[in-house]
Design a protein around this motif. Sequence first.
Motif, mmCIF file in Angstrom:
data_model
loop_
_atom_site.group_PDB
_atom_site.id
_atom_site.type_symbol
_atom_site.label_atom_id
_atom_site.label_comp_id
_atom_site.label_asym_id
_atom_site.label_seq_id
_atom_site.Cartn_x
_atom_site.Cartn_y
_atom_site.Cartn_z
ATOM 1 N N VAL A 113 4.210 3.766 0.160
ATOM 2 C CA VAL A 113 3.491 3.195 1.294
ATOM 3 C C VAL A 113 3.301 1.685 1.127
ATOM 4 N N THR A 114 2.856 1.253 -0.048
ATOM 5 C CA THR A 114 2.485 -0.153 -0.231
ATOM 6 C C THR A 114 3.684 -1.091 -0.095
ATOM 7 N N LYS A 115 4.861 -0.661 -0.507
ATOM 8 C CA LYS A 115 6.036 -1.534 -0.418
ATOM 9 C C LYS A 115 6.505 -1.729 1.026
ATOM 10 N N ARG A 116 6.009 -0.893 1.952
ATOM 11 C CA ARG A 116 6.433 -0.984 3.344
ATOM 12 C C ARG A 116 5.312 -1.458 4.271
ATOM 13 N N SER A 117 4.116 -1.627 3.727
ATOM 14 C CA SER A 117 2.960 -2.000 4.548
ATOM 15 C C SER A 117 2.612 -3.479 4.347
ATOM 16 N N VAL A 154 8.806 14.627 10.879
ATOM 17 C CA VAL A 154 8.980 14.018 9.555
ATOM 18 C C VAL A 154 10.015 14.795 8.751
ATOM 19 N N ALA A 155 9.905 16.130 8.766
ATOM 20 C CA ALA A 155 10.837 16.971 8.001
ATOM 21 C C ALA A 155 12.265 16.808 8.490
ATOM 22 N N LEU A 171 12.429 5.238 8.447
ATOM 23 C CA LEU A 171 11.990 5.996 9.615
ATOM 24 C C LEU A 171 10.924 7.023 9.247
ATOM 25 N N THR A 172 11.120 7.665 8.109
ATOM 26 C CA THR A 172 10.133 8.649 7.657
ATOM 27 C C THR A 172 8.782 7.993 7.430
ATOM 28 N N TYR A 173 8.787 6.775 6.888
ATOM 29 C CA TYR A 173 7.530 6.051 6.671
ATOM 30 C C TYR A 173 6.780 5.862 7.989
ATOM 31 N N GLN A 177 3.165 7.398 9.183
ATOM 32 C CA GLN A 177 2.028 6.638 9.698
ATOM 33 C C GLN A 177 1.500 7.244 10.996
ATOM 34 N N ALA A 178 2.413 7.666 11.869
ATOM 35 C CA ALA A 178 1.992 8.308 13.115
ATOM 36 C C ALA A 178 1.236 9.602 12.821
#
Length: 316
Positions: A113-117, A154-155, A171-173, A177-178
């Motif tokens: 999460v942190t690397k993409r936020s 997500v799956a 895309l999964t990230y 988030q959604a």
Amino acid sequence: MLDIAAVENQSIPYYDNLPDFLKAVKSIDTTNRCFGIFPFEQFGGPGETIPPFRSSTYVAALVTEGSGTIHLDGVPYQVQPGTLYFLRPWTVRALHKQDQWHGYVLMFTAEYVTKRSVLSDPMREYPFYRKGAQPLIHITPEETAELQNQFELVATESAHPTRAKADRLELTYHLLQALLIKSRHIYRQTLTAIEYSQPVSLVERFQSLLQTYYLPTAHQETTVLLTVHEAADRLRIHPHYLSDILKKYTGKTALQHIRERTAMEAQNLLRNTELTVAEIGYQLHFEDPSNFTKFFKSMTGLTPRSYREQQYALAA
């Protein structure tokens, strides 16, 4: 049924990456160290028990069908259709499936999460991942259907057969988030503002009270058996509210928790000390040894003396 008392003194394994955990718990091979989503059917069927363990992952899970119990940091929670739960890394977790669970369990690391936020601490955006937050809620069929659709998205994306891995993870990230944002809305609707914002949840404070009440100290505050009214008084709430909250989130009333914790402590003392039955009864605040014997037999089916003799025989 998972016997937490039987394993509480055993070493609890911990897994610092997702592949090691999946391989150890369910022989699931994966090379993705930061993200995974699985249908509950992959984690066993009716009667399945997973003993306590720790993992470095965050978890978001939805049980659409099935029932059982999940223990989180020693606190039992009742699972039923429409159960949504969230776990922080290193939470001690264990579960027992009374019947087949359906739904999804999603696991991801903080790094994913942190690397993409763009936020310095993105997980603080979600109240269910804050320390001491209520980890499990029961939601409506409509809310269950909405979140089930989001888990399925997500799956589907995470297993896309032709998309590049980097694109799938990106895309999964965003789909994750959604999912978390929708879950946050439902979480806040389900719990009151006080319940989800407390530094330590009522369930955890009650569990902490049970743990510390039976610790022997040189200055015992009380010499009487813990009651629901006394527990509620220490927590500064009404006894009925205490039992209602515990029943809602753990499946047991305050009295059931107190009786089970007292019986567990009695068993520990009978196994691990040379105290007489009467001395153990007094230490647990029973005024009369005969009342302690009646209580113990009602909880275990054995008298304290018979239980101790049985334990000696097993150890011989």
